[in-house]
Design a protein around this motif. Sequence first.
Motif, PDB file in Angstrom:
ATOM      1  N   ARG A   1     -23.940  -6.500 -49.512  1.00 51.27           N
ATOM      2  CA  ARG A   1     -23.465  -6.095 -50.830  1.00 51.27           C
ATOM      3  C   ARG A   1     -21.948  -5.975 -50.822  1.00 51.27           C
ATOM      4  O   ARG A   1     -21.354  -5.430 -49.884  1.00 51.27           O
ATOM      5  CB  ARG A   1     -24.077  -4.756 -51.231  1.00 51.27           C
ATOM      6  CG  ARG A   1     -23.558  -4.217 -52.566  1.00 51.27           C
ATOM      7  CD  ARG A   1     -24.209  -2.910 -52.977  1.00 51.27           C
ATOM      8  NE  ARG A   1     -25.648  -3.055 -53.220  1.00 51.27           N
ATOM      9  CZ  ARG A   1     -26.393  -2.135 -53.831  1.00 51.27           C
ATOM     10  NH1 ARG A   1     -25.830  -0.985 -54.247  1.00 51.27           N
ATOM     11  NH2 ARG A   1     -27.682  -2.320 -53.989  1.00 51.27           N
TER      12      ARG A   1
ATOM     13  N   THR B   1     -18.797  -4.476 -53.210  1.00 54.39           N
ATOM     14  CA  THR B   1     -18.560  -3.557 -54.322  1.00 54.39           C
ATOM     15  C   THR B   1     -17.064  -3.440 -54.592  1.00 54.39           C
ATOM     16  O   THR B   1     -16.259  -3.373 -53.663  1.00 54.39           O
ATOM     17  CB  THR B   1     -19.124  -2.164 -54.009  1.00 54.39           C
ATOM     18  OG1 THR B   1     -20.525  -2.271 -53.759  1.00 54.39           O
ATOM     19  CG2 THR B   1     -18.893  -1.202 -55.163  1.00 54.39           C
TER      20      THR B   1
ATOM     21  N   LYS C   1     -29.106  -9.054 -56.542  1.00 51.86           N
ATOM     22  CA  LYS C   1     -29.135  -7.714 -57.122  1.00 51.86           C
ATOM     23  C   LYS C   1     -27.712  -7.406 -57.572  1.00 51.86           C
ATOM     24  O   LYS C   1     -26.746  -7.683 -56.845  1.00 51.86           O
ATOM     25  CB  LYS C   1     -29.615  -6.692 -56.099  1.00 51.86           C
ATOM     26  CG  LYS C   1     -29.725  -5.266 -56.632  1.00 51.86           C
ATOM     27  CD  LYS C   1     -30.200  -4.299 -55.546  1.00 51.86           C
ATOM     28  CE  LYS C   1     -31.668  -4.527 -55.199  1.00 51.86           C
ATOM     29  NZ  LYS C   1     -32.182  -3.483 -54.266  1.00 51.86           N
ATOM     30  N   TRP C   2     -27.577  -6.829 -58.758  1.00 48.71           N
ATOM     31  CA  TRP C   2     -26.241  -6.614 -59.312  1.00 48.71           C
ATOM     32  C   TRP C   2     -26.231  -5.331 -60.131  1.00 48.71           C
ATOM     33  O   TRP C   2     -27.274  -4.807 -60.515  1.00 48.71           O
ATOM     34  CB  TRP C   2     -25.825  -7.799 -60.188  1.00 48.71           C
ATOM     35  CG  TRP C   2     -26.786  -8.047 -61.328  1.00 48.71           C
ATOM     36  CD1 TRP C   2     -28.001  -8.669 -61.270  1.00 48.71           C
ATOM     37  CD2 TRP C   2     -26.632  -7.623 -62.689  1.00 48.71           C
ATOM     38  NE1 TRP C   2     -28.612  -8.680 -62.504  1.00 48.71           N
ATOM     39  CE2 TRP C   2     -27.794  -8.055 -63.394  1.00 48.71           C
ATOM     40  CE3 TRP C   2     -25.632  -6.940 -63.383  1.00 48.71           C
ATOM     41  CZ2 TRP C   2     -27.975  -7.815 -64.751  1.00 48.71           C
ATOM     42  CZ3 TRP C   2     -25.804  -6.704 -64.741  1.00 48.71           C
ATOM     43  CH2 TRP C   2     -26.966  -7.144 -65.412  1.00 48.71           C
ATOM     44  N   GLY C   3     -25.048  -4.832 -60.404  1.00 43.77           N
ATOM     45  CA  GLY C   3     -24.955  -3.625 -61.205  1.00 43.77           C
ATOM     46  C   GLY C   3     -23.563  -3.035 -61.165  1.00 43.77           C
ATOM     47  O   GLY C   3     -22.615  -3.661 -60.694  1.00 43.77           O
TER      48      GLY C   3
ATOM     49  N   THR D   1     -24.924   4.679 -64.306  1.00 45.23           N
ATOM     50  CA  THR D   1     -25.051   3.562 -63.371  1.00 45.23           C
ATOM     51  C   THR D   1     -26.190   2.629 -63.782  1.00 45.23           C
ATOM     52  O   THR D   1     -27.122   3.006 -64.500  1.00 45.23           O
ATOM     53  CB  THR D   1     -25.320   4.064 -61.942  1.00 45.23           C
ATOM     54  OG1 THR D   1     -26.593   4.718 -61.919  1.00 45.23           O
ATOM     55  CG2 THR D   1     -24.244   5.020 -61.484  1.00 45.23           C
TER      56      THR D   1
ATOM     57  N   THR E   1     -28.548  -0.556 -61.714  1.00 49.24           N
ATOM     58  CA  THR E   1     -28.858  -1.411 -60.570  1.00 49.24           C
ATOM     59  C   THR E   1     -30.054  -2.285 -60.926  1.00 49.24           C
ATOM     60  O   THR E   1     -31.100  -1.781 -61.304  1.00 49.24           O
ATOM     61  CB  THR E   1     -29.182  -0.584 -59.315  1.00 49.24           C
ATOM     62  OG1 THR E   1     -28.064   0.232 -58.964  1.00 49.24           O
ATOM     63  CG2 THR E   1     -29.511  -1.505 -58.144  1.00 49.24           C
TER      64      THR E   1
END
Length: 302
Positions: free
Chosen positions: A260, A262, A284-286, A293, A295
């Motif tokens: 991941r 960020t 997976k993203w967010g 938040t 996700t």
Amino acid sequence: MARSRKWLFAAAVAVLTVAVTSGASQAQAAGPDDVGVMAAHKSPFNCGKTFYANNWSPGHSPSGSIDWQSYGSDAIGGETVRATAGGTARFYTTLAMADDIGILAYGNYVIVTHGDGTKTRYAHLASMVGSPGSSKSVSQGTAIGTVGGTGGDYAPHLHYEQITTGGAIDTSPTVEGVTVSLGQKKAVKSTNNCGGNPYSPEEVCGSGFSVIDQAALTGGRVYLLYNSGNSNNCVVTLKSTSLGAASPVSAFLEPQSGSRTTDSGSFAYYAGPVKKSAPGTCVKWGGSVGSSTYTSPFEHCG
């Protein structure tokens, strides 16, 4: 007779104005029989930014064009350039047209043709959102490039023209309701694109990216974009509150079976862009704005 560098630049500008200004036989000032620039123009910069509009005279070519320059401690170099009114933007460059002493005239520049047939030109750009020869529909406030000094050995500034339907340069252009006549220099504060975040997800991620998913946050929205040309994904979180003030915001992207990445911190407008290549792989993203938040599950596996 040897000509000065300033004279040669003026000549180059005049030639290019003839080449790209539809219906104009020469670069000239607007006269009483010309159709004036009717569109209501805003400043070509982000909401709240103040820069000098310098309609210096004599000697500026073409006469009536504006040099937007730094104001106080607010340096103009690298600033986002936005359409002052809506229309069709076409992108140009003279960077392959250097003569034997390196006169490159406008450098990277954009011409926007407005709905009433008038035009605006934005020159010496460091970058453009379209490639030379391409065109796109723009609204007032759409980003079209960034301020630079291309076309010669220039300090960063934005060369700006308002062009009538007859092809003449309006020598007293008006932006934000402020008329800047020949010989005047005025500080103008932008109200362009003040309705919300001045950035779009496509602008942050760059050319070739399109939004394929998004999720609402309290105080903003997180976007997933994809570039089919290189199989890159991009995530950006745009704020909708506390715009222009640093506050906590983040964006992340994680390919399945990968690590991941960020981008997190206190930012004025957005977090990201976070980009990763993931051809044929789920992601997976967010992101977050403050304590809100989002996700996603692993998805978009194409």
